[in-house]
Design an enzyme around this catalytic site. Structure first.
Site, PDB file in Angstrom:
ATOM      1  CG  ASP A 190      -1.892  -1.060   0.830  1.00  0.00           C
ATOM      2  OD1 ASP A 190      -2.431  -1.333  -0.034  1.00  0.00           O
ATOM      3  OD2 ASP A 190      -2.436  -1.579   2.016  1.00  0.00           O
ATOM      4  CG  ASP A 239      -7.445  -5.615  -2.880  1.00  0.00           C
ATOM      5  OD1 ASP A 239      -8.476  -5.901  -3.748  1.00  0.00           O
ATOM      6  OD2 ASP A 239      -7.787  -4.661  -1.928  1.00  0.00           O
ATOM      7  CG  LEU A 240      -7.244  -3.272  -9.419  1.00  0.00           C
ATOM      8  CD1 LEU A 240      -7.215  -2.566 -10.766  1.00  0.00           C
ATOM      9  CD2 LEU A 240      -6.698  -1.669  -8.907  1.00  0.00           C
ATOM     10  CG  LEU A 243     -13.526  -4.475 -11.741  1.00  0.00           C
ATOM     11  CD1 LEU A 243     -11.787  -4.622 -11.241  1.00  0.00           C
ATOM     12  CD2 LEU A 243     -13.015  -5.367 -12.821  1.00  0.00           C
ATOM     13  CG  HIS A 244     -20.440  -3.480  -7.635  1.00  0.00           C
ATOM     14  ND1 HIS A 244     -20.546  -3.904  -6.408  1.00  0.00           N
ATOM     15  CD2 HIS A 244     -20.976  -4.413  -7.978  1.00  0.00           C
ATOM     16  CE1 HIS A 244     -21.680  -3.656  -5.442  1.00  0.00           C
ATOM     17  NE2 HIS A 244     -21.968  -3.741  -6.838  1.00  0.00           N
ATOM     18  CG  ASP A 245     -19.963  -0.747 -13.482  1.00  0.00           C
ATOM     19  OD1 ASP A 245     -21.123  -0.715 -14.593  1.00  0.00           O
ATOM     20  OD2 ASP A 245     -18.985   0.177 -14.001  1.00  0.00           O
ATOM     21  CB  ILE A 246     -23.610  -3.281 -15.554  1.00  0.00           C
ATOM     22  CG1 ILE A 246     -22.437  -2.555 -16.818  1.00  0.00           C
ATOM     23  CG2 ILE A 246     -24.639  -2.568 -15.193  1.00  0.00           C
ATOM     24  CD1 ILE A 246     -23.570  -2.249 -18.421  1.00  0.00           C
ATOM     25  CG  ASN A 259     -20.527  -5.602 -21.761  1.00  0.00           C
ATOM     26  OD1 ASN A 259     -20.202  -6.409 -22.383  1.00  0.00           O
ATOM     27  ND2 ASN A 259     -20.791  -3.956 -22.720  1.00  0.00           N
ATOM     28  CB  THR A 260     -19.027  -2.213 -17.314  1.00  0.00           C
ATOM     29  OG1 THR A 260     -20.530  -1.851 -18.263  1.00  0.00           O
ATOM     30  CG2 THR A 260     -17.690  -1.104 -16.993  1.00  0.00           C
ATOM     31  N   GLY A 302       0.066  -6.170   5.300  1.00  0.00           N
ATOM     32  CA  GLY A 302       0.815  -5.757   5.041  1.00  0.00           C
ATOM     33  C   GLY A 302       1.261  -4.964   6.551  1.00  0.00           C
ATOM     34  NE  ARG A 303      -2.003  -1.114   7.638  1.00  0.00           N
ATOM     35  CZ  ARG A 303      -3.092  -0.146   8.711  1.00  0.00           C
ATOM     36  NH1 ARG A 303      -2.848   0.755   9.207  1.00  0.00           N
ATOM     37  NH2 ARG A 303      -4.116  -1.583   8.761  1.00  0.00           N
TER      38      ARG A 303
END
Ligand code: C5P
Length: 232
Positions: free
Chosen positions: A10, A59-60, A62-65, A67-68, A210-211
């Site tokens: 991070d 680690d993105l 994703l959350h959309d329709i 097709n996208t 992480g830390r």
């Protein structure tokens, strides 16, 4: 894939992440790249870290329709990442479309895992803002089952949930678990934590740390300690 430690890098710039990774001369840790670093530096940061021989969890979330998400996953797959993720809240059609987008012409694809409910969401917020009135742990398990049925490879969850996820979704369904601290370590903003050894006993397949590593005086020693407790 066997058990492994994934280091959450991070950092806000390429310079900072290279400064960190350059300290590892003997091993090539599995690296998690999150939104901050990816949005700051773009896809090149993924290509370059991959070229250095690291495996990458992008680690993105994703959350959309559908097709996208399918098209976006095609782009991430071409970056040759090892694991990527999305929100199970996007529902099964979105998860199925994501898998289609990820699958390369030769049939290979990165592993795809789902975020169930964010660990920052508690029962009260879920009821108030999402009108979900089931107990939180039941919601997490239901999301995991939906991800399993959609064909995903696993979920991101608390190490405290790893055993139950395996019970419900099978031993081969991956549990990738943040919220890990050394026994004597600072918890920071993580509320429900386990040590690497406890996460191993709880059945986690990958711990995301992480830390406790990135902020350690000797990050390489801290990484090796995680590996010794969790993997060896
Ligand atoms: O520094 P720390 O070990 O707390 O880092 C944990 C990493 O895992 C961070 O990158 C954080 O965004 C991520 N994460 C988390 N809890 C979740 C999902 C992701 O801590 N539920």
């Amino acid at each position: 894939m066997g058990k492994d430690v994934i280091v959450a890098c991070d950092f806000s710039s390429a310079q900072a992440v290279y400064g960190f990774l350059d300290r590892f001369t003997g091993e090539k840790p599995f690296v998690k790249i999150g939104m901050e670093l990816f949005y700051a530096e773009g896809p090149d940061i993924v290509r370059q870290i991959k070229r250095q021989g690291h495996r990458i969890f992008l680690d993105l979330k994703l959350h959309d329709i559908p097709n996208t998400v399918k098209k976006a996953m095609g782009v991430l797959s071409a970056l040759d990442v090892d694991i990527c993720n999305l929100h199970a809240a996007g529902t099964a059609p979105m998860m199925e479309a994501a898998l289609e987008g990820l699958t390369r012409p030769d049939g290979t694809r990165p592993l795809l895992i789902a975020v169930t409910q964010l660990t920052s969401t508690d029962q009260q917020a879920m009821e108030r803002d999402l009108l979900i009135r089931e107990p939180l742990d039941r919601v997490v398990m239901h999301y995991a089952q939906t991800a399993r049925r959609a064909g995903l490879d696993g979920v991101v969850c608390s190490p405290l949930e790893a055993g139950k996820v395996h019970e419900i979704c099978g031993a081969d369904f991956l549990t990738v678990t943040p919220g890990v601290r050394f026994a004597e370590g600072d918890r920071g903003d993580q509320k429900r934590v386990m040590t690497p050894a406890q996460a191993r006993a709880a059945g986690s397949d990958y711990i995301v740390v992480g830390r406790p590593i990135t902020a350690a005086e000797d990050p390489v020693a801290a990484y090796r300690r995680c590996v010794a407790e969790f993997v060896d």
